[in-house]
Write an enzyme that holds these catalytic residues in place. Structure first.
Site, PDB file in Angstrom:
ATOM      1  N   LYS A  47       0.874  -1.190   0.000  1.00  0.00           N
ATOM      2  CA  LYS A  47       0.000   0.000   0.000  1.00  0.00           C
ATOM      3  C   LYS A  47       0.904   1.230   0.000  1.00  0.00           C
ATOM      4  CE  LYS A  47      -1.945   3.069   1.928  1.00  0.00           C
ATOM      5  NZ  LYS A  47      -1.777   4.479   1.508  1.00  0.00           N
ATOM      6  N   ALA A  53       1.808   5.420  -0.634  1.00  0.00           N
ATOM      7  CA  ALA A  53       1.135   6.626  -0.146  1.00  0.00           C
ATOM      8  C   ALA A  53       0.292   7.250  -1.248  1.00  0.00           C
ATOM      9  CB  ALA A  53       2.167   7.623   0.364  1.00  0.00           C
ATOM     10  N   GLU A  93       9.506   2.105  10.837  1.00  0.00           N
ATOM     11  CA  GLU A  93      10.557   3.111  10.632  1.00  0.00           C
ATOM     12  C   GLU A  93       9.854   4.459  10.679  1.00  0.00           C
ATOM     13  OE1 GLU A  93      12.356   5.831   9.346  1.00  0.00           O
ATOM     14  OE2 GLU A  93      12.763   4.933   7.376  1.00  0.00           O
ATOM     15  N   LEU A  94      10.106   5.202  11.770  1.00  0.00           N
ATOM     16  CA  LEU A  94       9.254   6.351  12.099  1.00  0.00           C
ATOM     17  C   LEU A  94       9.993   7.682  12.113  1.00  0.00           C
ATOM     18  CD1 LEU A  94       7.323   4.594  14.995  1.00  0.00           C
ATOM     19  CD2 LEU A  94       6.732   4.665  12.576  1.00  0.00           C
ATOM     20  N   GLY A  95      11.106   7.774  11.399  1.00  0.00           N
ATOM     21  CA  GLY A  95      11.769   9.074  11.270  1.00  0.00           C
ATOM     22  C   GLY A  95      12.688   9.406  12.429  1.00  0.00           C
ATOM     23  N   CYS A 122      13.618  10.696   6.329  1.00  0.00           N
ATOM     24  CA  CYS A 122      13.559  10.213   7.715  1.00  0.00           C
ATOM     25  C   CYS A 122      14.892  10.414   8.414  1.00  0.00           C
ATOM     26  CB  CYS A 122      13.153   8.751   7.735  1.00  0.00           C
ATOM     27  SG  CYS A 122      14.027   7.733   6.549  1.00  0.00           S
ATOM     28  N   GLU A 139      10.266  16.264  14.585  1.00  0.00           N
ATOM     29  CA  GLU A 139      10.625  16.107  13.182  1.00  0.00           C
ATOM     30  C   GLU A 139       9.821  17.129  12.370  1.00  0.00           C
ATOM     31  OE1 GLU A 139       9.378  12.462  10.988  1.00  0.00           O
ATOM     32  OE2 GLU A 139      11.505  12.296  10.513  1.00  0.00           O
ATOM     33  N   PHE A 165      10.337  17.770   9.000  1.00  0.00           N
ATOM     34  CA  PHE A 165      10.165  17.224   7.652  1.00  0.00           C
ATOM     35  C   PHE A 165      10.146  18.336   6.612  1.00  0.00           C
ATOM     36  CE2 PHE A 165       8.802  13.191   5.437  1.00  0.00           C
ATOM     37  CZ  PHE A 165       9.771  12.427   6.044  1.00  0.00           C
TER      38      PHE A 165
END
Ligand code: NAI
Ligand code: MG
Length: 481
Positions: A175, A177, A250-252, A284, A383, A385
Site C-alpha cells: 500500500k 502513499a 521506521e518512524l523518522g 527520515c 521532526e 520534515f
C-alpha cells in the site's frame, strides 16, 4: 502506466477500486492534476491478501532461492532500462529535482540487484546438542507481508522493502502513499513483465485510513512493515496487536550532526548542508540538528550560513538544490514550525531563495538555519520534515552526547572530529541505529542495515540483516540415535 484509474494490481490483474472511487494526484511543483488513482478499500485488501496467500502457498514458497534471484535480477535490469522514464515520473510526482530522482531510480535498481545476489546466500545454523541429536535452525519466509510506505521516496522504498521481502520467499500486499506512488505502479507492471508470478506482488492504492487501516488490521498478514509518522506507527501496532502480527516500524528521526572543535570544516560543511536539504528535508534520516562546540560555534555557523543562503529552490525540472514540499498540508506544517520559531524569538541565521520562475501554486519553502536553538525547543525535538536546520551549542564531549540523546528519536548520527578515541567513544554512546564518523549516509548504503531505536521504530531494513528480518527461524531437532 495504466492510462485509466486501474491502479490496483491483484493476482496480476489491474483493476479499479471495488467501490469505484478515485483519488486525484497533483504535481507538487505546480499543483496541476497529473493522474487519478483507484481508492482501494477493505474489499480490495481482502482480495489482495487472499491472492498473496495463495501465491505464497502454491507458487513462491516452492521456488528455489536461485529462481527468485534470477527474477529479481531481471527486474533490476528492467528498472535500469526504464530509468529515464521512471525518473521523470518520480520527479513530477514527488517534486524532487531530476538528478535526485535519477539517483533514486538507480538506487532502486541496486536494491533489486543486491537482494537478487543475497537470496541464495542466506544460511541457517546448526547447534551442538546431546550425543545422538542433530539440531538446526532453518530460515523460513514469514509468509504474507503487508507494506505501507510514505511518499518521500516511493521508488527507493519499493526497492528497499519489496526486493528483500521477495528474495526471502515472502509474498506481499503493498500500500503506497496516496500523495506519490506513480513510479511504484509502473514498477509493479515491470515486475509482472519480467515474470514475477501473479499474486506475489499485489498493489493496492488508496488512503491511509481506508486501504492502509484495512491492511494493518487484516487477520491473514504474517508480518507488517510500516514507514511513516510515529502517530500512524502507533495505529499500525494497535491494529496488528489484535492478531499478534509482528511489525517493523521506521518512524523518522531528529538526527544530530555533532561538530567538535577539531573538525575538518571543509569536509563537514557540504555534507551537513546536503543532509538537511536532500529531498527538501523530507527524509527520515535528515540531519536536522547540528550540535557545535562552543569554541567554534560562531566560526562554524558563519560558514554554514554562507552555504544555506546560497541555496535555491524551484520546480523539479529546474533541478536546483531543493524542490517543493509534497503537499499543501506538509507546507502548512513546515510553515507552522517556522512561524512559531520566529514568535519564540529563535534567531534565523540564514535563508535560501526561491527561483523567481517557480509556479505560485507549488508548495515551496526556502531552506533555513536557526540558532542557537534551545535543546527543549520544538525545532530541537520534533521532526519538521522540511529543510530547517537547528544549530545547538555544546561545551564538551559528555554534553554533546547528552544533547544528542535528548530527543524521543534515535535513527542516525554524524560525528565530526579528527580525534580517534573520541570518534569511538561518542559513536558507542549515541543512541541511534546508524552512526557515521566524518561523513553522513542519509539515503545511501543499500548494503548497510538501517533502522531506529527509541521512537524512531524497530526492525531493520537494507543489507543482509533485512533478509533475516523477512525470515523467521525454525528449530528442527533430529534424534538419530
Ligand atoms: P503518514 O504516516 O500519515 O503516511 C505514511 C503512510 O501511512 C501512507 O501510505 C498513508 O496512507 C498511511 N497511513 C496513514 N494513516 C494510516 C492508518 N490509519 N492506517 C494505516 N496506514 C495509514 O504520514 P503523513 O501524514 O504523510 O506525514 C506526516 C508526518 O509524518 C511528516 O511531516 C513526517 O514528520 C512524518 N513522516 C515520516 C516519514 C519517514 O520517512 N519516517 C515519511 C512520511 C512522513
Ligand atoms: Mg497522515
Amino acid at each position: 502506466m495504466p492510462s485509466t484509474t486501474k491502479t490496483i494490481c491483484i493476482d496480476g490483474q489491474w483493476r479499479a477500486g471495488a467501490q469505484g472511487q478515485t483519488i486525484d494526484v497533483h504535481a507538487p511543483s505546480n499543483g496541476e492534476k497529473i493522474a487519478m488513482l483507484a481508492r482501494g478499500t477493505q474489499t480490495d485488501i481482502d482480495d489482495a491478501v487472499g491472492s498473496a496467500r495463495k501465491a505464497f502457498d502454491d507458487v513462491w514458497s516452492k521456488t528455489t532461492a536461485g529462481e527468485r534471484s534470477r527474477l529479481l535480477s531481471a527486474l533490476s535490469a528492467r528498472i535500469t532500462d526504464c530509468a529515464a522514464e521512471l525518473a521523470e515520473i518520480e520527479a513530477q510526482d514527488t517534486g524532487k529535482p531530476m538528478r535526485l530522482a535519477k539517483n533514486d531510480i538507480a538506487t532502486t535498481a541496486r536494491y533489486f540487484e543486491f537482494f537478487a545476489g543475497a537470496a541464495d546466500k542466506l544460511q541457517g545454523d546448526t547447534i551442538a546438542l546431546l550425543n545422538g541429536y542433530q539440531a538446526m535452525v532453518n530460515r523460513e519466509p514469514r509468509g504474507v507481508v503487508g507494506h505501507i510506505i510514505p511518499w518521500n521516496y516511493p521508488a527507493q522504498m519499493f526497492g528497499r522493502t519489496v526486493a528483500a521481502c521477495l528474495a526471502a520467499g515472502n509474498t506481499t500486499v503493498f500500500k503506497p502513499a496516496e500523495d506519490a506512488c506513480l513510479s511504484v505502479i509502473r514498477m509493479t507492471e515491470l515486475a509482472h513483465e519480467v515474470g514475477i508470478p501473479a499474486g506475489v506482488l499485489n498493489l493496492v492504492t488508496g488512503l491511509g485510513h481506508e486501504a492502509g487501516a484495512a491492511l494493518a488490521s487484516h487477520h491473514d498478514i504474517d508480518y507488517m512493515s510500516f514507514t511513516g509518522s510515529p502517530e500512524v506507527g502507533t495505529e499500525i501496532q494497535k491494529a496488528a496487536a489484535a492478531h499478534h502480527t509482528p511489525c517493523a516500524l521506521e518512524l523518522g528521526g531528529k538526527s544530530p550532526q555533532i561538530v567538535f572543535e577539531d573538525a575538518d570544516f571543509d569536509r563537514a560543511l557540504p555534507v551537513i548542508v546536503a543532509a538537511i536539504i536532500q529531498n527538501t528535508g523530507q527524509t527520515c534520516s535528515a540531519g536536522s540538528r547540528v550540535l557545535i562546540q562552543r569554541s567554534i560555534y560562531d566560526r562554524f555557523v558563519t560558514a554554514l550560513a554562507r552555504r544555506i543562503s546560497a541555496l535555491k529552490v524551484g520546480s523539479h525540472l529546474a533541478d536546483l538544490d531543493c524542490g517543493p514540499l509534497i503537499s499543501a498540508k506538509q507546507l502548512a506544517r513546515v510553515q507552522g514550525f517556522i512561524e512559531r520559531a520566529h514568535a519564540d524569538g529563535v534567531p534565523c541565521i540564514a535563508k535560501g531563495s526561491l527561483d523567481p520562475s517557480a509556479d505560485s501554486r507549488g508548495h515551496y519553502v526556502e531552506p533555513m538555519l536557526f540558532g542557537p536553538v534551545d535543546t527543549q525547543h520544538e525545532l530541537a525535538q520534533h521532526e519538521v520534515f522540511g529543510p530547517i536546520l537547528a544549530a545547538i551549542v555544546f561545551d564538551d564531549e559528555q554534553h554533546a552526547i547528552e544533547i544528542a540523546n535528548d530527543t524521543p528519536f534515535g535513527l542516525i548520527a554524524g560525528i565530526w572530529t579528527e580525534n580517534g578515541g573520541r570518534q569511538m567513544r561518542v559513536a558507542k554512546q549515541v543512541r541511534a541505529g546508524q552512526v557515521y564518523i566524518n561523513g553522513y549516509g542519509a539515503g545511501g548504503g543499500v548494503e548497510l542495515p538501517f533502522g531506529g531505536v527509541k521512537r524512531s521504530g524497530y526492525g531493520r531494513s537494507k543489507g543482509f540483516e533485512a533478509l533475516r528480518e523477512y525470515t523467521v527461524g525454525k528449530t528442527i531437532v533430529i534424534n538419530h540415535g
